[in-house]
Design a protein around this motif. Structure first.
Motif, PDB file in Angstrom:
ATOM      1  N   GLU A   1     -25.428 -43.380 -12.997  1.00 52.76           N
ATOM      2  CA  GLU A   1     -25.351 -41.969 -12.546  1.00 52.76           C
ATOM      3  C   GLU A   1     -25.821 -41.826 -11.107  1.00 52.76           C
ATOM      4  O   GLU A   1     -25.431 -40.873 -10.423  1.00 52.76           O
ATOM      5  CB  GLU A   1     -26.243 -41.054 -13.404  1.00 52.76           C
TER       6      GLU A   1
ATOM      7  N   LYS B   1     -32.847 -28.756 -10.629  1.00 52.12           N
ATOM      8  CA  LYS B   1     -32.268 -29.103  -9.334  1.00 52.12           C
ATOM      9  C   LYS B   1     -30.763 -29.257  -9.457  1.00 52.12           C
ATOM     10  O   LYS B   1     -30.267 -29.790 -10.452  1.00 52.12           O
ATOM     11  CB  LYS B   1     -32.883 -30.350  -8.708  1.00 52.12           C
TER      12      LYS B   1
ATOM     13  N   ASP C   1     -30.629 -40.594  -5.025  1.00 56.32           N
ATOM     14  CA  ASP C   1     -31.737 -40.220  -5.917  1.00 56.32           C
ATOM     15  C   ASP C   1     -32.913 -41.189  -5.813  1.00 56.32           C
ATOM     16  O   ASP C   1     -33.242 -41.899  -6.768  1.00 56.32           O
ATOM     17  CB  ASP C   1     -31.209 -40.159  -7.369  1.00 56.32           C
TER      18      ASP C   1
ATOM     19  N   GLU D   1     -26.770 -36.735   4.129  1.00 54.03           N
ATOM     20  CA  GLU D   1     -25.362 -37.089   4.326  1.00 54.03           C
ATOM     21  C   GLU D   1     -24.668 -37.106   2.971  1.00 54.03           C
ATOM     22  O   GLU D   1     -25.255 -37.532   1.969  1.00 54.03           O
ATOM     23  CB  GLU D   1     -25.252 -38.493   4.943  1.00 54.03           C
TER      24      GLU D   1
HETATM   25  N1  LIG Z   1     -25.867 -37.651  -0.792  1.00 51.18           N
HETATM   26  C1  LIG Z   1     -25.030 -37.458  -1.808  1.00 51.18           C
HETATM   27  N2  LIG Z   1     -23.696 -37.550  -1.645  1.00 51.18           N
HETATM   28  C2  LIG Z   1     -22.856 -37.338  -2.676  1.00 51.18           C
HETATM   29  N3  LIG Z   1     -23.238 -37.017  -3.913  1.00 51.18           N
HETATM   30  C3  LIG Z   1     -24.543 -36.908  -4.143  1.00 51.18           C
HETATM   31  C4  LIG Z   1     -25.516 -37.120  -3.118  1.00 51.18           C
HETATM   32  N4  LIG Z   1     -26.741 -36.932  -3.655  1.00 51.18           N
HETATM   33  C5  LIG Z   1     -26.540 -36.633  -4.946  1.00 51.18           C
HETATM   34  N5  LIG Z   1     -25.233 -36.621  -5.255  1.00 51.18           N
HETATM   35  C6  LIG Z   1     -24.624 -36.346  -6.567  1.00 51.18           C
HETATM   36  O1  LIG Z   1     -25.437 -35.448  -7.284  1.00 51.18           O
HETATM   37  C7  LIG Z   1     -25.927 -36.064  -8.476  1.00 51.18           C
HETATM   38  C8  LIG Z   1     -27.351 -35.609  -8.717  1.00 51.18           C
HETATM   39  O2  LIG Z   1     -28.158 -35.976  -7.626  1.00 51.18           O
HETATM   40  P1  LIG Z   1     -29.510 -36.756  -7.830  1.00 51.18           P
HETATM   41  O3  LIG Z   1     -29.247 -37.948  -8.658  1.00 51.18           O
HETATM   42  O4  LIG Z   1     -30.124 -36.949  -6.495  1.00 51.18           O
HETATM   43  O5  LIG Z   1     -30.348 -35.664  -8.615  1.00 51.18           O
HETATM   44  P2  LIG Z   1     -30.810 -35.574 -10.125  1.00 51.18           P
HETATM   45  O6  LIG Z   1     -30.300 -36.694 -10.934  1.00 51.18           O
HETATM   46  O7  LIG Z   1     -30.582 -34.194 -10.554  1.00 51.18           O
HETATM   47  O8  LIG Z   1     -32.289 -35.733  -9.883  1.00 51.18           O
HETATM   48  P3  LIG Z   1     -33.383 -36.508 -10.707  1.00 51.18           P
HETATM   49  O9  LIG Z   1     -32.789 -37.738 -11.303  1.00 51.18           O
HETATM   50  O10 LIG Z   1     -34.375 -36.792  -9.634  1.00 51.18           O
HETATM   51  O11 LIG Z   1     -33.826 -35.526 -11.728  1.00 51.18           O
HETATM   52  C9  LIG Z   1     -25.769 -37.564  -8.248  1.00 51.18           C
HETATM   53  O12 LIG Z   1     -25.626 -38.243  -9.456  1.00 51.18           O
HETATM   54  C10 LIG Z   1     -24.523 -37.614  -7.398  1.00 51.18           C
HETATM   55  O13 LIG Z   1     -23.384 -37.508  -8.216  1.00 51.18           O
END
Ligand SMILES: Nc1ncnc2c1ncn2[C@@H]1O[C@H](COP(=O)(O)OP(=O)(O)OP(=O)(O)O)[C@@H](O)[C@H]1O
Ligand SMILES: [Mg+2]
Length: 249
Positions: A156, A13, A170, A70
């Protein structure tokens, strides 16, 4: 799929900024139910009136599932901690304040943390059945609560805006359950990086919430076992050590 502004790139992802919104794009191999679960779970957190970026849409673009929400402009708390280590204490205080405000929310429709932990521990194939039984018995004796738990509350997953506000993202692992289990998991995530930071975090949480430290620590063998489910070789040694601690005084 081509998007220009990549915020975060993962194996399965990635998150992009597009038209002022955050789009999480899942690999074609990603299980559809897991994407829809993430969307529904995040929406349930919104229903609990937690202060989170609103979920805007779930789509399929060029054959890939995407969740749009958002966008929160800022840096992750992890980036700030790395850039300004002298401010660590302030960051940990802010982190705990945010976590306490999350724990004050409720949504009875969310999955129970205890059920999730039972499932994860039952699924483990790297510990023997006696150990498994021991951990499940310990879990069974823990108090059941119904507080909103983030489930992956680490620097994170926290964004700090320009005005200094902290926002958690997340929410796929969010559940309702015992806040101390959620805190034990954050402790563990911090400790895998830096044990001194994790210890300081726990001290701050316990002081601010009036929780006895061993109440949180008694969850450690359980959350450590559940974390083994992630099968990360670099974590195995430390996690196995925590699983074997019987009682924290
Ligand atoms: N709504 C948002 N606005 C700004 N930045 C975001 C947003 N959602 C995610 N991010 C950024 O993207 C990064 C990765 O997103 P997220 O933590 O949702 O996914 P992930 O860590 O890859 O997923 P998972 O931990 O479920 O495997 C976050 O650490 C953040 O920096
Ligand atoms: Mg994340």
């Amino acid at each position: 799929m081509k998007f220009d502004n990549c915020i975060s790139k993962g194996k399965l992802k990635s998150v992009y900024l597009k038209d002022g919104k955050a789009i999480k794009v899942f690999d074609k191999k990603y299980n559809k139910s897991d994407v829809l679960y993430e969307a529904l779970n995040t929406s349930r957190v919104e229903d609990a009136k937690a202060d989170v970026p609103k979920l805007l849409s779930v789509d399929v673009i060029d054959g890939q599932w995407c969740i749009t929400s958002e966008y929160v402009e800022g840096s992750t708390l992890a980036e700030l901690m790395k850039a300004h280590p002298k401010k660590m204490d302030t960051y940990l205080q802010q982190m705990v304040d945010l976590q306490l405000s999350i724990h004050s929310k409720r949504n009875p429709l969310m999955i129970r943390l205890k059920d999730k932990l039972i499932r994860q521990i039952n699924d483990l194939d790297c510990i023997d059945s006696t150990k498994k039984y021991e951990i499940l018995t310990r879990l069974n004796g823990m108090h059941e609560h119904s507080k909103l738990c983030h489930g992956d509350f680490s620097p994170e997953n926290i964004i700090v805006t320009k005005s200094g506000k902290l926002v958690a993202v997340d929410w796929v692992h969010a559940t309702q359950g015992n806040a101390s289990a959620d805190v034990a998991r954050t402790y563990l995530l911090l400790a895998l990086n830096d044990i001194a930071v994790a210890d300081r975090y726990l001290d701050i949480f316990c002081a601010k919430s009036g929780t006895a430290k061993n109440y949180v620590q008694n969850w450690l063998p359980i959350v450590a076992a559940a974390q083994l489910d992630k099968k990360r070789p670099e974590e195995k040694e430390l996690l196995t050590k925590w699983i074997d601690v019987v009682n924290f005084e």
